[in-house]
Write a protein that holds these residues in place. Structure first.
Motif, PDB file in Angstrom:
ATOM      1  N   PHE A  71      62.129  -5.906   2.525  1.00  0.00           N
ATOM      2  CA  PHE A  71      61.850  -7.234   3.088  1.00  0.00           C
ATOM      3  C   PHE A  71      60.347  -7.529   3.080  1.00  0.00           C
ATOM      4  O   PHE A  71      59.940  -8.653   2.797  1.00  0.00           O
ATOM      5  CB  PHE A  71      62.450  -7.371   4.491  1.00  0.00           C
ATOM      6  CG  PHE A  71      63.910  -7.722   4.453  1.00  0.00           C
ATOM      7  CD1 PHE A  71      64.306  -9.032   4.182  1.00  0.00           C
ATOM      8  CD2 PHE A  71      64.883  -6.764   4.647  1.00  0.00           C
ATOM      9  CE1 PHE A  71      65.648  -9.378   4.114  1.00  0.00           C
ATOM     10  CE2 PHE A  71      66.233  -7.097   4.587  1.00  0.00           C
ATOM     11  CZ  PHE A  71      66.619  -8.395   4.326  1.00  0.00           C
ATOM     12  N   THR A  83      61.818 -16.447  -1.064  1.00  0.00           N
ATOM     13  CA  THR A  83      62.530 -16.829   0.148  1.00  0.00           C
ATOM     14  C   THR A  83      63.368 -15.659   0.669  1.00  0.00           C
ATOM     15  O   THR A  83      63.921 -14.880  -0.094  1.00  0.00           O
ATOM     16  CB  THR A  83      63.431 -18.070  -0.096  1.00  0.00           C
ATOM     17  OG1 THR A  83      64.441 -18.099   0.904  1.00  0.00           O
ATOM     18  CG2 THR A  83      64.105 -18.038  -1.456  1.00  0.00           C
ATOM     19  N   MET A  84      63.424 -15.524   1.989  1.00  0.00           N
ATOM     20  CA  MET A  84      64.123 -14.395   2.586  1.00  0.00           C
ATOM     21  C   MET A  84      65.626 -14.624   2.678  1.00  0.00           C
ATOM     22  O   MET A  84      66.402 -13.709   2.800  1.00  0.00           O
ATOM     23  CB  MET A  84      63.610 -14.161   4.013  1.00  0.00           C
ATOM     24  CG  MET A  84      62.154 -13.859   4.086  1.00  0.00           C
ATOM     25  SD  MET A  84      61.825 -12.256   3.367  1.00  0.00           S
ATOM     26  CE  MET A  84      61.646 -11.309   4.858  1.00  0.00           C
ATOM     27  N   LYS A  85      65.991 -15.898   2.645  1.00  0.00           N
ATOM     28  CA  LYS A  85      67.403 -16.203   2.914  1.00  0.00           C
ATOM     29  C   LYS A  85      68.303 -15.636   1.803  1.00  0.00           C
ATOM     30  O   LYS A  85      68.105 -15.897   0.641  1.00  0.00           O
ATOM     31  CB  LYS A  85      67.571 -17.726   3.029  1.00  0.00           C
ATOM     32  CG  LYS A  85      68.847 -18.113   3.739  1.00  0.00           C
ATOM     33  CD  LYS A  85      68.730 -19.544   4.261  1.00  0.00           C
ATOM     34  CE  LYS A  85      70.040 -20.121   4.694  1.00  0.00           C
ATOM     35  NZ  LYS A  85      70.961 -19.251   5.345  1.00  0.00           N
ATOM     36  N   HIS A  86      69.259 -14.851   2.188  1.00  0.00           N
ATOM     37  CA  HIS A  86      70.218 -14.240   1.264  1.00  0.00           C
ATOM     38  C   HIS A  86      69.521 -13.545   0.100  1.00  0.00           C
ATOM     39  O   HIS A  86      69.952 -13.610  -1.033  1.00  0.00           O
ATOM     40  CB  HIS A  86      71.195 -15.286   0.712  1.00  0.00           C
ATOM     41  CG  HIS A  86      71.912 -16.012   1.804  1.00  0.00           C
ATOM     42  ND1 HIS A  86      72.437 -15.353   2.885  1.00  0.00           N
ATOM     43  CD2 HIS A  86      72.171 -17.314   2.004  1.00  0.00           C
ATOM     44  CE1 HIS A  86      72.980 -16.222   3.694  1.00  0.00           C
ATOM     45  NE2 HIS A  86      72.822 -17.425   3.197  1.00  0.00           N
ATOM     46  N   SER A  87      68.404 -12.923   0.405  1.00  0.00           N
ATOM     47  CA  SER A  87      67.665 -12.324  -0.691  1.00  0.00           C
ATOM     48  C   SER A  87      68.150 -10.918  -1.027  1.00  0.00           C
ATOM     49  O   SER A  87      67.859 -10.412  -2.090  1.00  0.00           O
ATOM     50  CB  SER A  87      66.179 -12.316  -0.388  1.00  0.00           C
ATOM     51  OG  SER A  87      65.983 -11.800   0.897  1.00  0.00           O
ATOM     52  N   SER A 103      75.455 -10.377   2.255  1.00  0.00           N
ATOM     53  CA  SER A 103      74.109 -10.942   2.125  1.00  0.00           C
ATOM     54  C   SER A 103      73.392 -10.821   3.456  1.00  0.00           C
ATOM     55  O   SER A 103      73.951 -11.166   4.496  1.00  0.00           O
ATOM     56  CB  SER A 103      74.188 -12.422   1.755  1.00  0.00           C
ATOM     57  OG  SER A 103      74.640 -12.537   0.443  1.00  0.00           O
ATOM     58  N   SER A 158      69.521 -11.393   5.587  1.00  0.00           N
ATOM     59  CA  SER A 158      68.229 -12.058   5.442  1.00  0.00           C
ATOM     60  C   SER A 158      67.163 -11.519   6.398  1.00  0.00           C
ATOM     61  O   SER A 158      66.105 -12.112   6.533  1.00  0.00           O
ATOM     62  CB  SER A 158      68.390 -13.573   5.592  1.00  0.00           C
ATOM     63  OG  SER A 158      69.195 -13.849   6.693  1.00  0.00           O
ATOM     64  N   SER A 159      67.447 -10.387   7.054  1.00  0.00           N
ATOM     65  CA  SER A 159      66.394  -9.746   7.856  1.00  0.00           C
ATOM     66  C   SER A 159      66.704  -8.257   7.951  1.00  0.00           C
ATOM     67  O   SER A 159      67.871  -7.847   7.798  1.00  0.00           O
ATOM     68  CB  SER A 159      66.358 -10.334   9.271  1.00  0.00           C
ATOM     69  OG  SER A 159      67.509  -9.915   9.988  1.00  0.00           O
TER      70      SER A 159
END
Ligand code: ADP
Ligand code: MG
Length: 347
Positions: free
Chosen positions: A120, A129-133, A176, A178-179
């Motif tokens: 992360f 972008t962090m979302k669903h990465s 998925s 995101s954190s």
């Protein structure tokens, strides 16, 4: 061309080992790459690895040396694999997870939670972008079946090979996240689902549009006879031994391939070697942590673990960017798969 990074790690003596043998250890520290090792007949061997972690080495040092370069590369679309190998009780799971992946103690946290945070951090600093990465999958190989630890109803996942993406697990659950907190929560649910019998756990982390990162906590490598197992446990132990010997055979074939003649690599002999085909066959940056007890009572098993690591040292890897077929790397790399192995198919 890089080779695999091979490290050895000696855990502290256990209280049982101390009770039985006092402070006796079978290794003598030379430096952080080399040590001498005495077997039970007092014969001495010298081993050199890319790095040796002794009992006072910290989890953070293991992460920094072994995992952080792989984590950075995975975000830059280069596949990575981190494997822990060794007999039961040697420190594989402690190195991989720590006492639990949710533990907050900086001294004790293992590779997995550090890898999650590292991924992360790298994504964040690259401005993506962090979302669903990141997508997570977690499976174990139990009695030669691949079980989805995020969905136990999927207890026989098939292994597929695609020209563009390499080895895939067909229909495996992908979560998925995101954190780091979200990732660790999912991973700890998966870990709680693993079989009681000692089996190997595989975690896959897929940063989107980038490399694939595989963490493998292998089953104990000890000889079956020594475990005194019976019945179902014996059957389990035999299957585990079969796939670990398949791993040994693949490593032998890869390291004996320099004779010039086309060499058959028996990736298909077990689920484990099939899943690790990309990791061992060249398209990955791979690190192996050989975990050992320092006690003379485990010298025979430790010696076999260290020899396994020495053999793996000779594998030449040619990691390449995903989707970027580097012909020159292929030419110089380990033998390419046969025509039959490289076409898209389900095992
Ligand atoms: P394995 O997964 O190889 O069977 P474990 O990781 O479960 O072995 O380790 C066996 C025991 O040794 C555990 O109680 C673990 O906490 C302890 N241990 C292993 N490595 C270390 C280490 N580096 N420092 C402290 N304790 C360790
Ligand atoms: Mg374990």
């Amino acid at each position: 061309m890089a080779s695999m990074t091979i490290c050895a790690r000696f855990r502290p003596l256990s209280s049982k080992e101390r009770r039985d043998h006092g402070d006796a250890v079978c290794i003598q520290h030379v430096d952080f790459e080399t040590f001498s090792f005495k077997d039970e007949k007092d014969e001495e061997f010298t081993f050199s690895f890319d790095k040796v972690f002794y009992e006072k080495s910290e989890q953070a040092q293991v992460y920094e040396f072994l995992a952080s370069p792989i984590v950075r590369d995975a975000v830059d679309a280069i596949n990575g694999t981190i494997v822990t190998y060794g007999q039961t009780g040697a420190g594989k799971t402690y190195s991989m997870e720590g006492p639990s992946i949710l533990v907050r103690d900086e001294q004790k946290r293992g590779l997995l939670p550090r890898v999650v945070e590292g991924l992360f951090d790298c994504i964040k600093s690259s401005g993506r972008t962090m979302k669903h990465s990141i997508k997570l999958s977690m499976v174990e190989i139990y009695m030669e079946r691949v079980r989805d630890l995020f969905d136990l109803a999927k207890d026989n996942i098939q292994i597929k090979e695609s020209k563009s993406q390499g080895i895939l697990l067909n229909g495996v659950t992908e979560i998925s996240v995101s954190s780091p907190a979200e990732a660790l929560e999912s991973l700890s649910n998966g870990i709680a689902n693993r079989a009681v019998g000692e089996t190997r756990i595989l975690c896959f982390l897929f940063p989107s549009k980038a490399g694939k990162l595989i963490l493998v906590d292998l089953a104990g490598s000890e000889k079956v006879e020594k475990t005194g197992a019976e019945g179902k446990v014996l059957e389990e132990a035999k299957t585990i031994n079969k796939s670990l010997s398949a791993l040994g055979n693949v490593i032998n074939a890869l390291t004996c391939g320099s004779s010039g003649k086309a060499n058959h690599i028996p990736f298909r002999d077990s689920k484990l070697t099939r899943i690790l085909q990309d990791s061992l066959g060249g398209n990955s940056r791979t690190a192996l942590l050989c975990c050992c007890s320092p006690s003379p009572s485990n010298a025979l098993e430790s010696l076999s673990t260290l020899r396994f690591g020495m053999r793996a040292k000779h594998i030449k890897m040619s990691p390449r960017l995903k989707g970027n077929e580097d012909k020159s790397a292929k030419k110089n790399g380990p033998p390419s798969p046969t025509k039959d192995e490289s076409c898209e198919r389900i095992l």
